[in-house]
Design a protein around this motif. Structure first.
Motif, PDB file in Angstrom:
ATOM      1  N   UNK A 287       0.870  -1.173   0.000  1.00 37.35           N
ATOM      2  CA  UNK A 287       0.000   0.000   0.000  1.00 37.35           C
ATOM      3  C   UNK A 287       0.906   1.221   0.000  1.00 37.35           C
ATOM      4  N   UNK A 288       0.921   1.934  -1.122  1.00 36.17           N
ATOM      5  CA  UNK A 288       1.742   3.134  -1.245  1.00 36.17           C
ATOM      6  C   UNK A 288       0.852   4.359  -1.146  1.00 36.17           C
ATOM      7  N   UNK A 289       1.269   5.288  -0.308  1.00 39.31           N
ATOM      8  CA  UNK A 289       0.519   6.520  -0.096  1.00 39.31           C
ATOM      9  C   UNK A 289       0.966   7.586  -1.097  1.00 39.31           C
ATOM     10  N   UNK A 290       0.182   8.660  -1.205  1.00 45.76           N
ATOM     11  CA  UNK A 290       0.524   9.709  -2.164  1.00 45.76           C
ATOM     12  C   UNK A 290       1.956  10.217  -2.017  1.00 45.76           C
ATOM     13  N   UNK A 291       2.501  10.582  -3.135  1.00 46.19           N
ATOM     14  CA  UNK A 291       3.840  11.168  -3.277  1.00 46.19           C
ATOM     15  C   UNK A 291       4.984  10.195  -2.980  1.00 46.19           C
ATOM     16  N   UNK A 292       4.696   8.893  -2.926  1.00 50.57           N
ATOM     17  CA  UNK A 292       5.784   7.933  -2.734  1.00 50.57           C
ATOM     18  C   UNK A 292       6.667   7.957  -3.972  1.00 50.57           C
ATOM     19  N   UNK A 293       7.961   8.237  -3.813  1.00 51.09           N
ATOM     20  CA  UNK A 293       8.857   8.319  -4.978  1.00 51.09           C
ATOM     21  C   UNK A 293       9.020   6.963  -5.687  1.00 51.09           C
ATOM     22  N   UNK A 294       9.213   7.034  -6.970  1.00 47.30           N
ATOM     23  CA  UNK A 294       9.415   5.846  -7.809  1.00 47.30           C
ATOM     24  C   UNK A 294      10.539   4.966  -7.267  1.00 47.30           C
ATOM     25  N   UNK A 295      11.643   5.589  -6.846  1.00 50.77           N
ATOM     26  CA  UNK A 295      12.786   4.828  -6.342  1.00 50.77           C
ATOM     27  C   UNK A 295      12.416   4.029  -5.086  1.00 50.77           C
ATOM     28  N   UNK A 296      11.603   4.635  -4.217  1.00 49.22           N
ATOM     29  CA  UNK A 296      11.192   3.956  -2.988  1.00 49.22           C
ATOM     30  C   UNK A 296      10.277   2.766  -3.303  1.00 49.22           C
ATOM     31  N   UNK A 297       9.383   2.946  -4.253  1.00 47.24           N
ATOM     32  CA  UNK A 297       8.500   1.846  -4.654  1.00 47.24           C
ATOM     33  C   UNK A 297       9.330   0.693  -5.196  1.00 47.24           C
ATOM     34  N   UNK A 298      10.237   0.993  -6.105  1.00 47.57           N
ATOM     35  CA  UNK A 298      11.083  -0.058  -6.685  1.00 47.57           C
ATOM     36  C   UNK A 298      11.931  -0.749  -5.611  1.00 47.57           C
ATOM     37  N   UNK A 299      12.436   0.030  -4.673  1.00 44.12           N
ATOM     38  CA  UNK A 299      13.248  -0.543  -3.595  1.00 44.12           C
ATOM     39  C   UNK A 299      12.411  -1.493  -2.731  1.00 44.12           C
ATOM     40  N   UNK A 300      11.214  -1.076  -2.381  1.00 38.26           N
ATOM     41  CA  UNK A 300      10.366  -1.927  -1.548  1.00 38.26           C
ATOM     42  C   UNK A 300       9.898  -3.172  -2.292  1.00 38.26           C
ATOM     43  N   UNK A 301       9.602  -3.029  -3.578  1.00 35.36           N
ATOM     44  CA  UNK A 301       9.194  -4.188  -4.367  1.00 35.36           C
ATOM     45  C   UNK A 301      10.355  -5.163  -4.549  1.00 35.36           C
ATOM     46  N   UNK A 302      11.573  -4.624  -4.600  1.00 28.93           N
ATOM     47  CA  UNK A 302      12.749  -5.455  -4.806  1.00 28.93           C
ATOM     48  C   UNK A 302      13.089  -5.647  -6.270  1.00 28.93           C
ATOM     49  N   UNK A 303      12.419  -4.896  -7.128  1.00 24.65           N
ATOM     50  CA  UNK A 303      12.681  -4.941  -8.572  1.00 24.65           C
ATOM     51  C   UNK A 303      12.127  -3.661  -9.191  1.00 24.65           C
ATOM     52  N   UNK A 304      12.548  -3.365 -10.401  1.00 27.21           N
ATOM     53  CA  UNK A 304      12.053  -2.174 -11.103  1.00 27.21           C
ATOM     54  C   UNK A 304      10.720  -2.496 -11.766  1.00 27.21           C
ATOM     55  N   UNK A 305       9.740  -1.652 -11.481  1.00 26.55           N
ATOM     56  CA  UNK A 305       8.401  -1.800 -12.055  1.00 26.55           C
ATOM     57  C   UNK A 305       8.148  -0.612 -12.963  1.00 26.55           C
TER      58      UNK A 305
ATOM     59  N   UNK B 173       5.601   0.922 -13.843  1.00 22.03           N
ATOM     60  CA  UNK B 173       4.560   1.875 -13.446  1.00 22.03           C
ATOM     61  C   UNK B 173       4.775   2.419 -12.037  1.00 22.03           C
ATOM     62  N   UNK B 174       5.992   2.327 -11.548  1.00 19.01           N
ATOM     63  CA  UNK B 174       6.300   2.776 -10.182  1.00 19.01           C
ATOM     64  C   UNK B 174       6.121   4.281 -10.006  1.00 19.01           C
ATOM     65  N   UNK B 175       6.016   5.013 -11.085  1.00 23.64           N
ATOM     66  CA  UNK B 175       5.857   6.470 -10.989  1.00 23.64           C
ATOM     67  C   UNK B 175       4.394   6.903 -10.956  1.00 23.64           C
ATOM     68  N   UNK B 176       3.461   5.982 -10.850  1.00 27.94           N
ATOM     69  CA  UNK B 176       2.036   6.316 -10.896  1.00 27.94           C
ATOM     70  C   UNK B 176       1.577   7.257  -9.792  1.00 27.94           C
ATOM     71  N   UNK B 177       2.225   7.247  -8.650  1.00 32.45           N
ATOM     72  CA  UNK B 177       1.714   7.991  -7.494  1.00 32.45           C
ATOM     73  C   UNK B 177       2.637   9.124  -7.035  1.00 32.45           C
ATOM     74  N   UNK B 178       3.810   9.194  -7.595  1.00 29.81           N
ATOM     75  CA  UNK B 178       4.822  10.132  -7.118  1.00 29.81           C
ATOM     76  C   UNK B 178       4.345  11.582  -7.088  1.00 29.81           C
ATOM     77  N   UNK B 179       3.501  11.983  -8.018  1.00 26.77           N
ATOM     78  CA  UNK B 179       3.069  13.380  -8.098  1.00 26.77           C
ATOM     79  C   UNK B 179       1.578  13.567  -7.842  1.00 26.77           C
ATOM     80  N   UNK B 180       0.939  12.567  -7.244  1.00 29.13           N
ATOM     81  CA  UNK B 180      -0.512  12.619  -7.052  1.00 29.13           C
ATOM     82  C   UNK B 180      -0.884  12.397  -5.592  1.00 29.13           C
ATOM     83  N   UNK B 181      -1.983  13.036  -5.170  1.00 28.68           N
ATOM     84  CA  UNK B 181      -2.438  12.843  -3.798  1.00 28.68           C
ATOM     85  C   UNK B 181      -3.888  12.383  -3.734  1.00 28.68           C
TER      86      UNK B 181
END
Length: 139
Positions: free
Chosen positions: A65-83, A85-93
């Motif tokens: 569960x990623x909350x608004x403004x979570x950076x793409x790098x943080x999403x990829x790090x938590x997933x453990x791989x590059x996704x 669509x990891x940038x879907x939430x970085x600029x949205x609230x």
């Protein structure tokens, strides 16, 4: 030969469109199931416990569960791989991003509108199918 190549190309495009449509429909079903589960639990409760295993019709190992403004790098790090669509939430609230993973591959994701409430993920945002997630309706 040229005709066969054109036919194959068209078939690939059609298959891609069909798979995209199926994936999109599955996302809508998960979102609607989640809204329904929240509504059924509403009975004057601020906090609702969500059992994702009961509202998904596909197999998964973890949901993030990623909350608004979570950076793409943080999403990829938590997933453990590059996704991709990891940038879907970085600029949205306006939504939370739910990412379902199986065997280190995203099998589904849902943009869940925050107008329905918010997920309580202060201590962690990664959950196994046997874990439940708290959701605050009064946001």
């Amino acid at each position: 030969m040229k005709k066969a190549l054109i036919t194959i190309s068209i078939a690939i495009v059609v298959i891609g469109i069909v798979f995209y449509g199926i994936n999109q429909k599955e996302r809508q079903i998960v979102q609607q199931n989640l809204i329904t589960a929240i509504e059924k639990s509403r009975v004057g409760n601020e906090l609702v416990t969500i059992d994702f295993k009961k509202i998904t019709g596909f197999s998964w190992d973890k949901v993030y569960v990623f909350t608004p403004y979570t950076p793409e790098e943080e999403i990829n790090q938590q997933l453990g791989f590059n996704w991709s669509k990891a940038n879907l939430i970085e600029y949205y609230d306006s939504f939370n991003l739910l990412v379902f993973v199986k065997e280190n591959k995203v099998v589904q994701y849902v943009k869940f509108p925050r107008t329905n409430g918010k997920f309580i993920v202060e201590s962690k945002n990664e959950f196994a199918p046997d874990e439940k997630v708290e959701f605050n309706q009064l946001y």
